[in-house]
Design an enzyme around this catalytic site. Structure first.
Site, short mmCIF file in Angstrom:
data_model
loop_
_atom_site.label_atom_id
_atom_site.label_comp_id
_atom_site.label_asym_id
_atom_site.label_seq_id
_atom_site.Cartn_x
_atom_site.Cartn_y
_atom_site.Cartn_z
CB SER A 1 -76.97 -43.63 -91.35
OG SER A 1 -76.62 -44.67 -92.26
CG ASP A 2 -70.73 -41.54 -92.73
OD1 ASP A 2 -69.99 -40.59 -92.47
OD2 ASP A 2 -70.54 -42.31 -93.70
CB ALA A 3 -70.41 -46.10 -94.45
#
Ligand code: GLC
Length: 741
Positions: A294-296
């Site tokens: 995932s992104d942050a």
């Protein structure tokens, strides 16, 4: 040929099967959990620097030992021992990386190694031009070469995995992250993606001088409405498939090991929990065999999207959609155990994610060679060969936008240099330069002086400071040429940096206006991270060089160009608008029933020119290139074109020959032109070469209203030339029976 098969090896799968049998549920979920740098232990100062401080006596032995132990984030170190962490981001330095890895490999129950990830976007310590700049080199080999150097430096620094290449198509210059990708064209961005993945990963993923790549941000992140970062994306499946997915497909075909899901939603479903994207497209269509991160904090942000009612709900939806590693939100580690116990998430779904992650850890060779050789760092980071590569890349990435016979400068020219950017090393590095150091960066003033030029330097104004013209008139009187360094600071592009106004910021326009009074030629050197709407700059200056944020060797490269030691060869990979209000603006658009023209009743703005400031593919040189004898035929199920290209000037140079097609009539309307091939050719003055380019029929296709990929017979305009607006044209017909192949 899809290189994803490189990850499939029966022996490895057997090892993974054996581990899965051994692993507890917590240990399995631990592999899905990526943590970021902890504030504990002075993370902000790298161990390497702490050691230097110890040697300089700026740190006592006792403080150093505490920092060393403190750097290992006791709670995280304990979690590593329990097998509850599978990856880190932001751990920099072989010593620190090895320390955490030793805890995982030697002190946890199963000894599964950690993955150390970092944003190595355009260099680790040797910083190359921002990706948007480098894309203007139109050079697959260069793109691969610089990625291989970045990989070598990052690997020596204890990194196994970069969150790059960013391959988001960007058509809106207001979006700050346009700086991080390869511009607006799917074909060029696909070649960029393949080259970068190849450079980062090499041919053998277990090679310790290469690192895992990560194609991001999947998908269509660059299409946020209004050019606003993180904004919603609403587009047809056809546009997604034809414009935004091709670079991601190219990454898969090149064997990319990981993907990062984008923050945005696509048509109302956040990419982070979008099973169509993460499963149907990535797994079924692309045949992807690695893992998705995932992104942050993006899993938790599904609540903010209004797509999940809690962090537990977000974790459930994400894992069931095919999300596999949770970057720092903690939703997986906090909620998956209960979700599995309650049957909302199957153990099979968990095992599939663990399998994909372990598959990549095995492929990276971490089970056999978990540690980084710390002896490499000092010799590899910023070595002279890498500096030379950065200088050459910055030369090739610059684009000459205007030149009224002012450039190249004559050797003895007395220069007045103005603009604070001319001496600001930090701003030369651009966005996403975690390890780049201003003190190691060459500014424009440094470069000019090093080349022996007579330089008078007056900052006059920074990007956001008030103009001060004191002494300017006197200095101008003694100068032959005035160089104005203007543009943007690095922090106004990259993530969370969308701008509604993309003209020249601050008092810089006033500075350029003041320079007109002195009757001397003015050369603007632009340092920026996005296309700028700068008709005023183009109008008022006799020459303009688009330098972008050129990296560590900025000043030397720009001096090479200004003195004619390098003949500019860069070509724009994004359209430059006249006004911010024209965004998004791109070349490969449909015609409409009233194509943009001088007529009032056509698709245009009344208050701005109908042509862009600069078109896609544009770029000048110190010489001129002439095209002749375009010949196009159909052969072997492809459009085959040859053209004569002549260097009609007196400077040797490299021309980028570009081939565009237009499918004149389609069952869905087609763009007025599409880049489908390009090649570089070196030409000595007055030399002519024949260049051949080919476009397989498969590249002429598109998705019909039922999302079937089709290639239709009919007339195709073929344009071969210098940029998207100039070139020789002809029409070629592809008949039904040409498809019998
Ligand atoms: C950021 C960016 C992403 C980056 C990640 C880790 O928010 O969107 O591109 O790789 O966090 O730094």
């Amino acid at each position: 040929m899809n290189k994803q098969s490189r990850f499939l090896c029966p022996e490895t799968e057997n090892k993974i099967n054996a581990l899965l049998v051994e692993m507890t549920l917590d240990e399995k979920i631990g592999q899905l959990h990526q943590v970021g740098p902890s504030p504990v232990g002075g993370f902000d100062i790298s161990l390497e620097e702490k050691k230097q401080m110890l040697e300089d006596g700026r740190l006592s032995q006792e403080e150093y030992d505490r920092a060393l132990s403190g750097v290992c984030w006791d709670n995280q170190e304990e979690d590593i021992r329990k097998g509850k962490i599978g990856a880190f981001l932001g751990v920099i330095g072989a010593e620190k990386s090895n320390h955490l890895q030793r805890v995982a490999v030697e002190e946890s129950r199963l000894g599964i190694p950690l993955l150390m990830g970092l944003d190595v976007i355009h260099g680790q310590r040797t910083i190359f031009p921002i990706p948007l700049a480098e894309s203007c080199a139109w050079d697959d080999k260069l793109w691969e070469f610089t990625a291989a150097i970045a990989a070598k430096e990052a690997a020596a620094n204890g990194i196994h995995w970069t969150f790059a290449p960013m391959v988001d198509i960007a058509r809106d210059a207001r979006w700050g992250r346009i700086a991080e990708g390869a511009g607006e064209d799917p074909y060029l961005a696909s070649r960029f993606a393949a080259s970068k993945v190849g450079g980062f990963q090499g041919n053998d993923l277990s090679d310790p001088s290469h690192i895992l790549a990560c194609a991001k941000h999947f998908a269509a992140y660059g299409a946020g409405i209004g050019g606003r970062d993180y904004n919603t994306v609403d587009m047809s499946p056809q546009t997604l498939a034809e414009i935004y997915l091709p670079p991601f497909r190219a990454a898969a075909e090149t064997g990319v090991a990981t993907y990062m899901a984008a923050f945005n939603d696509w048509n109302g479903v956040p990419c982070t929990i979008n099973r169509y994207l993460l499963h149907d497209v990535l797994r079924k269509d692309f045949g992807f065999e690695g893992f998705v991160v995932s992104d942050a904090n993006a899993i938790a942000e599904c609540i903010d999207h209004g797509a999940a009612k809690s962090r537990s709900d977000a974790a459930r939806q994400a894992i069931n959609a095919g999300m596999e590693m949770d970057m720092v939100s903690r939703c997986f580690t906090d909620y998956l155990p209960k979700l599995v116990e309650s049957g909302q998430v199957s153990i099979e779904q968990i095992d599939e994610a663990v399998r994909h992650i372990l598959r990549i850890k095995f492929a990276k060779g971490l089970f056999e060679h978990p540690y980084t050789d710390p002896s490499k760092e000092s010799s590899v980071l910023l070595c002279k060969e890498h500096r030379a590569a950065a200088r050459d890349t910055a030369c090739r990435s610059a684009v000459l936008l205007k030149n009224d016979a002012v450039l190249p400068l004559f050797k003895g020219a007395r220069l007045l240099v103005v603009g604070e950017l001319a001496s600001n090393a930090a701003e030369m590095l651009g966005t996403w330069t975690l390890q780049g150091r201003a003190e190691e960066t060459v500014t424009l003033v440094d470069g000019l002086i090093a080349a022996g030029m007579q330089v008078t330097y007056l900052p006059c104004c920074g990007v956001y400071s008030v103009l001060d013209t004191a002494g300017l008139a006197e200095a101008a009187a003694g100068a032959d040429v005035i160089l104005a360094a203007v543009g943007e600071i690095a922090d106004r592009s990259g993530e969370a940096s969308s701008m509604a106004y993309i003209g020249l910021p601050g008092d810089q326009p006033a500075l350029l206006k003041a320079l007109q009074a002195f009757g001397k030629p003015v050369v603007a050197v632009l340092f920026n991270g996005r296309p700028l709407a700068i008709p005023d700059v183009i109008e008022s200056c006799q020459a303009v060089v688009e330098a972008w944020h050129p990296g560590t060797e900025a000043g030397n490269a720009l001096t090479d160009i200004l003195l004619g030691l390098y003949n500019p060869s860069g070509r724009l990979t994004t359209t430059f608008p006249n006004n911010s209000g024209e965004c998004p603006l791109y070349y490969n658009h449909p015609s409409t029933g009233r194509p943009c023209s001088e007529s009032r009743f056509s698709s245009k703005y009344l208050d701005t020119p109908i042509r862009p400031l600069f078109p896609f593919g544009y770029g000048l040189s110190y010489t001129e290139y002439a095209y002749d004898q375009l010949r196009v035929r159909i052969e072997n199920a492809a459009i085959a074109a040859t053209v004569e290209v002549k260097n009609a000037g007196r400077y040797a140079g490299e021309e980028t020959v570009q081939l565009y097609i237009r499918d004149m009539v389609g069952s869905r309307v087609r763009p007025v032109k599409e880049l489908k091939a390009f090649a570089k050719v070196w030409l000595e003055p007055q030399e002519t070469k024949t260049v051949s380019l080919s476009v397989p029929f498969s590249q002429l296709g598109f998705y019909d209203t039922r999302m079937q990929f089709i290639v239709e017979p009919g007339d195709f305009q073929v344009q071969v030339g210098h940029d998207s607006e100039t070139g020789l044209k002809t029409i070629v017909e592809i008949a039904e029976d040409d498809f019998v192949y």
